[in-house]
Design an enzyme around this catalytic site. Structure first.
Site, PDB file in Angstrom:
ATOM      1  N   HIS A 206     -84.022  31.645 -19.863  1.00 20.74           N
ATOM      2  CA  HIS A 206     -85.473  31.806 -19.713  1.00 20.74           C
ATOM      3  C   HIS A 206     -85.987  33.214 -20.024  1.00 20.74           C
ATOM      4  CE1 HIS A 206     -84.338  33.598 -15.825  1.00 20.74           C
ATOM      5  NE2 HIS A 206     -85.504  34.217 -15.884  1.00 20.74           N
TER       6      HIS A 206
HETATM    7  C1  UD1 Z   1     -90.741  35.180 -14.458  1.00 18.82           C
HETATM    8  C2  UD1 Z   1     -90.364  36.664 -14.326  1.00 18.82           C
HETATM    9  C3  UD1 Z   1     -88.879  36.845 -14.594  1.00 18.82           C
HETATM   10  C4  UD1 Z   1     -88.041  35.926 -13.721  1.00 18.82           C
HETATM   11  C5  UD1 Z   1     -88.522  34.489 -13.883  1.00 18.82           C
HETATM   12  C6  UD1 Z   1     -87.799  33.599 -12.917  1.00 18.82           C
HETATM   13  C7  UD1 Z   1     -92.083  38.326 -14.944  1.00 18.82           C
HETATM   14  C8  UD1 Z   1     -92.528  39.274 -15.996  1.00 18.82           C
HETATM   15  N1  UD1 Z   1     -91.093  37.487 -15.297  1.00 18.82           N
HETATM   16  O1  UD1 Z   1     -90.521  34.823 -15.814  1.00 18.82           O
HETATM   17  O2  UD1 Z   1     -88.514  38.183 -14.313  1.00 18.82           O
HETATM   18  O3  UD1 Z   1     -86.695  36.021 -14.097  1.00 18.82           O
HETATM   19  O4  UD1 Z   1     -89.933  34.411 -13.595  1.00 18.82           O
HETATM   20  O5  UD1 Z   1     -87.825  32.265 -13.300  1.00 18.82           O
HETATM   21  O6  UD1 Z   1     -92.601  38.331 -13.857  1.00 18.82           O
HETATM   22  N2  UD1 Z   1     -94.618  27.998 -16.355  1.00 18.82           N
HETATM   23  C9  UD1 Z   1     -94.900  26.696 -16.040  1.00 18.82           C
HETATM   24  N3  UD1 Z   1     -94.784  26.337 -14.733  1.00 18.82           N
HETATM   25  C10 UD1 Z   1     -94.420  27.194 -13.741  1.00 18.82           C
HETATM   26  C11 UD1 Z   1     -94.145  28.512 -14.092  1.00 18.82           C
HETATM   27  C12 UD1 Z   1     -94.242  28.903 -15.409  1.00 18.82           C
HETATM   28  O7  UD1 Z   1     -95.247  25.884 -16.888  1.00 18.82           O
HETATM   29  O8  UD1 Z   1     -94.339  26.788 -12.568  1.00 18.82           O
HETATM   30  C13 UD1 Z   1     -94.740  28.398 -17.789  1.00 18.82           C
HETATM   31  C14 UD1 Z   1     -96.140  28.892 -18.127  1.00 18.82           C
HETATM   32  O9  UD1 Z   1     -96.443  28.434 -19.406  1.00 18.82           O
HETATM   33  C15 UD1 Z   1     -95.970  30.375 -18.168  1.00 18.82           C
HETATM   34  C16 UD1 Z   1     -94.524  30.546 -18.631  1.00 18.82           C
HETATM   35  O10 UD1 Z   1     -93.825  29.454 -18.049  1.00 18.82           O
HETATM   36  O11 UD1 Z   1     -96.883  30.997 -19.047  1.00 18.82           O
HETATM   37  C17 UD1 Z   1     -93.887  31.839 -18.194  1.00 18.82           C
HETATM   38  O12 UD1 Z   1     -94.055  32.026 -16.793  1.00 18.82           O
HETATM   39  P1  UD1 Z   1     -94.120  33.514 -16.174  1.00 18.82           P
HETATM   40  O13 UD1 Z   1     -94.208  33.407 -14.715  1.00 18.82           O
HETATM   41  O14 UD1 Z   1     -95.118  34.319 -16.901  1.00 18.82           O
HETATM   42  O15 UD1 Z   1     -92.729  34.132 -16.589  1.00 18.82           O
HETATM   43  P2  UD1 Z   1     -91.253  33.570 -16.445  1.00 18.82           P
HETATM   44  O16 UD1 Z   1     -90.686  33.418 -17.808  1.00 18.82           O
HETATM   45  O17 UD1 Z   1     -91.228  32.401 -15.536  1.00 18.82           O
HETATM   46  N1  UDP Z   2     -82.421  27.872  -9.773  1.00 17.41           N
HETATM   47  C1  UDP Z   2     -82.744  26.640  -9.234  1.00 17.41           C
HETATM   48  N2  UDP Z   2     -82.976  25.604 -10.101  1.00 17.41           N
HETATM   49  C2  UDP Z   2     -82.881  25.739 -11.455  1.00 17.41           C
HETATM   50  C3  UDP Z   2     -82.532  27.006 -11.980  1.00 17.41           C
HETATM   51  C4  UDP Z   2     -82.322  28.065 -11.110  1.00 17.41           C
HETATM   52  O1  UDP Z   2     -82.816  26.477  -8.009  1.00 17.41           O
HETATM   53  O2  UDP Z   2     -83.114  24.747 -12.169  1.00 17.41           O
HETATM   54  C5  UDP Z   2     -82.181  28.995  -8.849  1.00 17.41           C
HETATM   55  C6  UDP Z   2     -80.835  29.646  -8.990  1.00 17.41           C
HETATM   56  O3  UDP Z   2     -79.875  28.964  -8.194  1.00 17.41           O
HETATM   57  C7  UDP Z   2     -81.105  31.060  -8.498  1.00 17.41           C
HETATM   58  C8  UDP Z   2     -82.548  31.299  -8.920  1.00 17.41           C
HETATM   59  O4  UDP Z   2     -83.108  30.018  -9.160  1.00 17.41           O
HETATM   60  O5  UDP Z   2     -81.037  31.125  -7.082  1.00 17.41           O
HETATM   61  C9  UDP Z   2     -82.591  32.113 -10.177  1.00 17.41           C
HETATM   62  O6  UDP Z   2     -83.882  32.108 -10.671  1.00 17.41           O
HETATM   63  P1  UDP Z   2     -84.232  32.348 -12.193  1.00 17.41           P
HETATM   64  O7  UDP Z   2     -83.049  32.083 -13.043  1.00 17.41           O
HETATM   65  O8  UDP Z   2     -85.466  31.580 -12.463  1.00 17.41           O
HETATM   66  O9  UDP Z   2     -84.668  33.887 -12.206  1.00 17.41           O
HETATM   67  P2  UDP Z   2     -83.897  35.273 -12.214  1.00 17.41           P
HETATM   68  O10 UDP Z   2     -82.874  35.268 -11.142  1.00 17.41           O
HETATM   69  O11 UDP Z   2     -83.311  35.452 -13.580  1.00 17.41           O
HETATM   70  O12 UDP Z   2     -84.981  36.269 -12.000  1.00 17.41           O
END
Ligand code: UD1
Ligand code: UDP
Length: 357
Positions: A206
Site C-alpha cells: 500500500h
Molecule cells: C495511510 C498513511 C500510511 C499508512 C497507511 C496505513 C499517510 C500519509 N499515509 O496511507 O502511512 O501506512 O495509511 O494503511 O497518512 N481509502 C478508501 N477507504 C478507506 C481508506 C482509504 O477507499 O477506508 C482510499 C481513498 O481513496 C484514499 C486512499 O485510499 O484516497 C489513500 O488513503 P490515505 O489515508 O490517504 O492513505 P493510505 O495509503 O491509506
Molecule cells: N492489517 C489488518 N488487515 C489487513 C492488513 C493489515 O488487520 O488486511 C493490520 C496488520 O496486522 C497490522 C496493521 O494492519 O497490524 C498494519 O497496517 P498497515 O499495513 O495498513 O499500515 P502500516 O503499518 O504500514 O502503517
C-alpha cells in the site's frame, strides 16, 4: 486527568487497543478519543473497534481522501476548537500518518504536551510522507515513547533530550500477545481462503512509493504473479492499491486477492504463512513476532533491527528479481532475539503519562 487521543488510520487502531485498555485501568483517567476519519471503510476502521474492544470514538472529524496539505490542514482546522474546548492534559498520537501530524501540531500550538507512541523511527528517505510526519511529530513532542534502542539513538542524533525519551517497547507486540491466542481460536480465514498452514505466501502492498509509480507497481504485480506459480499467494488488497491498479489497467490473475481483513484474521494469516512479502511497517514486525520470514518490498525499512536479526530482507522492487528473492527467503529463520520489549509497553506508557502530567 484527561488524555485526548487522535487516531485515524488502520495501524493506529491496533496500536490504540492495548494503550487504551491500560489507560482505562487507571482510576481518575478519562480518555477523549478523536478519530480523524482518515480511514473510513468498515474493513479499514469499524472492524477494529469491534474486534479489539476499543471504545467508540467520542468525535469523528470525517476528513479523508485528499492531498496531504488539504487532509492535514482540514484535520487541524477541525481539531483545534475541540482541543480548545476540552483542554486535555496531554494529547497522544501514534505512528506517522497525516492524522499523527495534524494532532501533534494542533496540540503543540495550544501548548498541550504531545505524547508520541513509536517515536524515533527513521527511514532517512524524505520522499516518504511518513518520514516528514515522524520527524515533525517527534520535534514537537514532550514525551517520546520508543520501540527499540535504534529509535533512541535516532532521537539523540537529532538533539532530542534524554529526559523526554522513554524506551518502553512496542505496543504492537503487546497487541500481538494479547490477541494472538484469540486469533488462533476464532479465525476461520484459512478455511475460507482455502489454504493450508505454512502452505502460502501472504502479501500486502500500500505504500505511496510502490503504488503511485506505475512502473514500480507493475514490477510488484509481475513479481508476486511469478511467485504464485510456485506457491499460493494471498493478498488482502488495500483500497489505495485497488484504485491504483485500476488506474494502470492491471490486475492480479494467479495471486488470490481478498478484501482487507480484520486484525484476528490478519494475525491468523500472518502466523500461518510460509513467508510474508510486504511494504507495511506493522506487518513486517508481526511476521517477526510469529517467527515468519519477511521480504520487505521497499528500498529501505525503518525497522532496521529486523534486518540485523536476519528475519527480514529488504528487496527494492525496481532493482530486484522479486520472484527469486522471495523464493530464496522461504524457509529461512533469523536469530531468536527479543527486540521490541516484553509485552508491557502499553502499561508503561499509561504509567508514565499519568505520573508526568
Ligand atoms: C495511510 C498513511 C500510511 C499508512 C497507511 C496505513 C499517510 C500519509 N499515509 O496511507 O502511512 O501506512 O495509511 O494503511 O497518512 N481509502 C478508501 N477507504 C478507506 C481508506 C482509504 O477507499 O477506508 C482510499 C481513498 O481513496 C484514499 C486512499 O485510499 O484516497 C489513500 O488513503 P490515505 O489515508 O490517504 O492513505 P493510505 O495509503 O491509506
Ligand atoms: N492489517 C489488518 N488487515 C489487513 C492488513 C493489515 O488487520 O488486511 C493490520 C496488520 O496486522 C497490522 C496493521 O494492519 O497490524 C498494519 O497496517 P498497515 O499495513 O495498513 O499500515 P502500516 O503499518 O504500514 O502503517
Amino acid at each position: 486527568m484527561k488524555i485526548a487521543v487522535v487516531v485515524g488510520a488502520r495501524p493506529q487502531f491496533i496500536k490504540l487497543a492495548p494503550v487504551s485498555r491500560a489507560l482505562r485501568s487507571i482510576p481518575g483517567v478519562s480518555e477523549l478519543l478523536i478519530h480523524t476519519g482518515q480511514h473510513y471503510d468498515d474493513a479499514m476502521s469499524g472492524v477494529f473497534f469491534d474486534e479489539l474492544e476499543i471504545a467508540r470514538p467520542d468525535i469523528n472529524l470525517s476528513v479523508n481522501s485528499s492531498g496531504h496539505g488539504a487532509m492535514t490542514g482540514l484535520m487541524m482546522q477541525k481539531l483545534e476548537p475541540i482541543i480548545q474546548e476540552h483542554k486535555p492534559d496531554t494529547l497522544l498520537v501514534f505512528g506517522d500518518t497525516n492524522s499523527t501530524l495534524a494532532g501533534a501540531l494542533v496540540a503543540a500550538k495550544l501548548h498541550i504536551p504531545v505524547a508520541h507512541v513509536e517515536a524515533g523511527l527513521r527511514s532517512f528517505n524524505r520522499k516518504m510522507p511518513e518520514e516528514t510526519n515522524r520527524v515533525l511529530t517527534d520535534h514537537v513532542s514532550e514525551l517520546l515513547f520508543t520501540t527499540s534502542s535504534d529509535a533512541v539513538e535516532n532521537l539523540r542524533k537529532e538533539n532530542i533530550s534524554d529526559d523526554k525519551i522513554f524506551g518502553v517497547g512496542d505496543v504492537m507486540y503487546d497487541a500481538a500477545l494479547h490477541f494472538g491466542e484469540r486469533a488462533k481460536k476464532k479465525s476461520k480465514i484459512l478455511e475460507k481462503v482455502g489454504v493450508e498452514p505454512k502452505g502460502y505466501v501472504l502479501a500486502t502492498i500500500h505504500r505511496a512509493e510502490n503504488t503511485d509509480s506505475p512502473e514500480v507497481l507493475a514490477k510488484i504485480v509481475d513479481g508476486l504473479e511469478a511467485v504464485a506459480r510456485h506457491h499460493p499467494v494471498i493478498l488482502p488488497l488495500h483500497p489505495r492499491t485497488k484504485a491504483k491498479l485500476r488506474d494502470i489497467g492491471r490486475q492480479f490473475e494467479r495471486v488470490q486477492i481478498i478484501e482487507p481483513v480484520g486484525y484476528l484474521d490478519m494475525v491468523a494469516l500472518e502466523s500461518n504463512a510460509m513467508l510474508v512479502a510486504t511494504d507495511s511497517g506493522g506487518v513486517q514486525k508481526e511476521a517477526y513476532f510469529y517467527g515468519v520470514p519477511c521480504v520487505t518490498l521497499r528500498t529501505e525499512t525503518e525497522w532496521v533491527e529486523l534486518v540485523k536479526s536476519g528475519w527480514n530482507s529488504v528487496v527494492p522492487p525496481l532493482d530486484s528479481d522479486i520472484e527469486r528473492r522471495i523464493l530464496r527467503a522461504i524457509g529461512t529463520t533469523g536469530n531468536p532475539v527479543e527486540i521490541y520489549g516484553d509485552g508491557t509497553a502499553s502499561q508503561k506508557i499509561a504509567q508514565i503519562l499519568t505520573s508526568r502530567i
